[in-house]
Each structure stands twice: as C-alpha cells, then as structure tokens.
Design an enzyme around this catalytic site. Structure first.
Site, PDB file in Angstrom:
ATOM      1  N   MET A  17      48.911  63.353  95.802  1.00 35.63           N
ATOM      2  CA  MET A  17      48.860  62.129  95.009  1.00 35.63           C
ATOM      3  C   MET A  17      47.407  61.769  94.779  1.00 35.63           C
ATOM      4  O   MET A  17      46.678  61.473  95.733  1.00 35.63           O
ATOM      5  CB  MET A  17      49.623  61.005  95.712  1.00 35.63           C
ATOM      6  CG  MET A  17      51.127  61.192  95.659  1.00 35.63           C
ATOM      7  SD  MET A  17      52.010  60.116  96.800  1.00 35.63           S
ATOM      8  CE  MET A  17      51.725  61.008  98.335  1.00 35.63           C
ATOM      9  N   CYS A 107      51.383  66.344  86.333  1.00 31.34           N
ATOM     10  CA  CYS A 107      50.691  65.056  86.366  1.00 31.34           C
ATOM     11  C   CYS A 107      50.948  64.265  85.081  1.00 31.34           C
ATOM     12  O   CYS A 107      50.710  64.763  83.976  1.00 31.34           O
ATOM     13  CB  CYS A 107      49.191  65.263  86.552  1.00 31.34           C
ATOM     14  SG  CYS A 107      48.266  63.703  86.612  1.00 31.34           S
ATOM     15  N   LYS A 148      53.924  73.375  89.860  1.00 29.50           N
ATOM     16  CA  LYS A 148      54.703  72.142  89.902  1.00 29.50           C
ATOM     17  C   LYS A 148      54.886  71.628  88.486  1.00 29.50           C
ATOM     18  O   LYS A 148      53.933  71.591  87.697  1.00 29.50           O
ATOM     19  CB  LYS A 148      54.025  71.066  90.761  1.00 29.50           C
ATOM     20  CG  LYS A 148      54.874  69.799  90.885  1.00 29.50           C
ATOM     21  CD  LYS A 148      54.252  68.757  91.797  1.00 29.50           C
ATOM     22  CE  LYS A 148      55.192  67.551  91.936  1.00 29.50           C
ATOM     23  NZ  LYS A 148      54.610  66.476  92.779  1.00 29.50           N
ATOM     24  N   GLY A 232      56.506  62.430  98.354  1.00 30.21           N
ATOM     25  CA  GLY A 232      55.228  61.859  97.971  1.00 30.21           C
ATOM     26  C   GLY A 232      55.077  60.433  98.446  1.00 30.21           C
ATOM     27  O   GLY A 232      54.622  60.165  99.559  1.00 30.21           O
ATOM     28  N   ARG A 233      55.482  59.497  97.602  1.00 36.39           N
ATOM     29  CA  ARG A 233      55.312  58.078  97.932  1.00 36.39           C
ATOM     30  C   ARG A 233      56.023  57.700  99.234  1.00 36.39           C
ATOM     31  O   ARG A 233      55.559  56.831  99.968  1.00 36.39           O
ATOM     32  CB  ARG A 233      55.832  57.226  96.774  1.00 36.39           C
ATOM     33  CG  ARG A 233      54.952  57.279  95.536  1.00 36.39           C
ATOM     34  CD  ARG A 233      55.598  56.583  94.357  1.00 36.39           C
ATOM     35  NE  ARG A 233      56.800  57.290  93.915  1.00 36.39           N
ATOM     36  CZ  ARG A 233      57.707  56.783  93.088  1.00 36.39           C
ATOM     37  NH1 ARG A 233      57.557  55.552  92.637  1.00 36.39           N
ATOM     38  NH2 ARG A 233      58.749  57.499  92.719  1.00 36.39           N
TER      39      ARG A 233
END
Length: 325
Positions: A17, A107, A148, A232-233
């Site tokens: 991130m 992204c 990704k 991730g988050r």
C-alpha cells in the site's frame, strides 16, 4: 488404514500500500507474524531503468536475502509501462538481492494512471504480455515472477484476455483485486470473478479485496476456490489479523493479543530512526486512522489523537488510552 488427507496450506500475504507499507510497517507486521510473505511498495519505473543500489535502499530487505528481520520473504514490486526498462529494472532488483519480482497492473491512483502506469494498462492485453514476457526473459530462471491486476479499468470486458496475456508470458502467480479501477474500493469486491479466473488458469491465483478477518476469508475461499489470499487494509486495521487467522485454521484459540500500545510505541521508535519528526507524526496519525476500524477506543478518541502536535504527545495519549482499558 489410510492416512487422513492433509488440508491444503492456505497462503497469506501482506498487500503493498503506497505511502504506508514501507519497510518499517513491514517489519512491524512481520514481528507479529502469521503471514507467508509481504510485498513492497511499488518502485516506479518511468524514464530510465532503476539501478541496483536503489532497490537496496527502497526495499532494504533485499540486503538480507529479501527477508524481514523476522524471516518473512519480501517481494519487490515494480510499476511502469516500458517493457525494456521494466525488464532491466527487474534484473537490477535481482542483482540487489530480490528473489521475487511482482509487477503492478492494479494501482488505481490518478497520478499513476495519468503517467501510463498501474491499472490503466488493463485496457491493452498486448502491453501486459509484452511487459511480463520481456521481464521473464531478462530474469534468471530462479527468480520468481508474478503480477497483480484488478478486474479491469472502466469495466471487466478485457479481464480474461488480460489473464491469458499474462499467463502466456510465463507468469507463475497472479494476484487479483476483485474490483475495477473505476470501482476504487467500492462496491464490495466481486470474488466470483476471481473464482472464474481460478477455474481457467494454471497460474497460482491470489484473492485480494475485502478480506479482513477469518470470516471474510472463509467466505472468499468458498466463492473463489482459492487457497492463497492477500490482505491490505485489514492488516493495518488489525495488525494481529494473520495471527488470528492461523490460530483459527489450526483449530486453536487465538493467543492473547500483545498489547497494541507496545506495538504502537515500537513502530514509533522505528519511524524515528528512519524519518524526521513531521513524517513520523504523520505516519503514526495515518495508522491511527486505520486502527480505528478495529479498536473502538481509538475511534472514540481519533480527533484528539489527530490534534497531537508531537510524536511524544501522541505516544503518551496512546499509552493513556490503551493501558487503562
């Protein structure tokens, strides 16, 4: 008597991130543990190939066999649109110590897409193939290569063409975030699309998006059929999430969380060794913004935390809030 069949090992990864998952946060999460590997923030490749020494600086784990101090592998991620420069940079990263190169086609940031990088490339499968193919040819065979993606840029029309293009280039692993660029981080991730990719490819598919705890992981697994997951988050909201998932999968009660205050102060100390006061305070406040989703006491006092004028004041308030729970 036939032995009991072993359940496939579930792989857990920490997602990159930008602006938060630098080596200090990777070290912190690795210290708590539970993941199989972490991915670096992307290294942008634009007008020239990135030299080897830069990869040692931006991904310092490359100086230690591409592993954290707690022995978790770290993948070096690249972002760019020029196949030759990407390939040269990937080779330089491997010479710096990287053992796994990951290419970012996911992204969604406007500043990245506006310069021809990230998810904007999902509009042209040929470009994806060229970047992955030339990069694979440039790398030694023992260096792993992955990519990704998101489901698409504006829509999902080219999704399977993109997957086929990446696979035919010799890619071994594909992480899929279950949204398009236009979706951003809403609505809910479409895990069923990841499942369709899993059914049609021989690549190792890593599911990403909206996996924040054991319950969401189990639902994602049921829908996708995947054995590999990236968080991730959720890892910023709860740095103990990987440890908790591992305990559940092993049929054990999760060990008591080490006090968040200890983890927070350790992170603060690491930041102070790497950044100035302004940057340290900014990153700590940024992390508080993530922690509020999993720790009610931080949510209730978020404004007070954000008003702190120094790292010392913020650390003191965190101690007061968390040690008196």
């Amino acid at each position: 008597m036939n032995p009991t069949p072993q359940k496939p090992h579930i792989t857990l990864a920490v997602a990159p991130m930008e602006g938060v998952m630098d080596h200090t946060m990777r070290r912190l999460l690795s210290q708590v543990g539970g993941m199989d590997y972490l991915v670096s923030e992307f290294v942008r490749v634009s007008q020239y190939a990135i030299p080897s020494h830069t990869f040692k600086r931006l991904v310092p784990e490359n100086q230690d066999q591409a592993r954290t101090t707690h022995n978790h592998p770290v993948y070096t991620q690249l972002l760019g649109s020029n196949a030759e420069l990407m390939a040269q940079s990937a080779l330089a990263a491997s010479e710096a110590g990287a053992t796994h190169i990951d290419i970012n086609f996911g992204c969604p940031a406007k500043r990245v897409n506006g310069h021809g990088g990230g998810s904007v490339l999902l509009q042209d499968p040929n470009i994806l193939h060229e970047i992955m193919h030339v990069t694979r040819l440039a790398l030694p065979s023992h260096i792993h290569l992955s990519a990704k993606i998101r489901l698409g840029y504006e829509d999902e029309e080219r999704l399977f063409d993109n997957v086929d293009a990446i696979e035919s280039a010799g890619t071994e692993k594909l992480t899929v975030h279950g949204r398009t660029k236009v979706d951003g981080y809403k609505p809910p991730a479409r895990w069923e699309k990841i499942g369709q990719i899993q059914d049609r490819t021989k690549m190792e598919v890593v599911a990403n998006g909206d996996i924040v705890d054991i319950d969401s992981l189990i639902r994602c697994q049921a829908i996708t059929g995947c054995q590999h997951f990236m968080i991730g988050r959720g890892s910023l909201n709860n740095p103990f999430v990987f440890q908790e998932i591992r305990s559940h999968l092993a049929g054990k009660v999760a060990p008591p969380q080490q006090q968040l205050v200890e983890l927070f102060l350790d992170y603060s100390q690491q930041l102070q060794q790497e950044y100035d006061e302004v940057a340290t305070l900014g990153r700590l406040k940024q992390w508080c913004g993530h922690l509020r989703f999993n720790f009610p006491v931080i949510k209730a006092n978020l404004q007070s935390l954000r008003r702190c004028q120094s790292t010392q004041a913020l650390n003191q308030l965190i101690k007061e809030l968390l040690e008196t729970r």
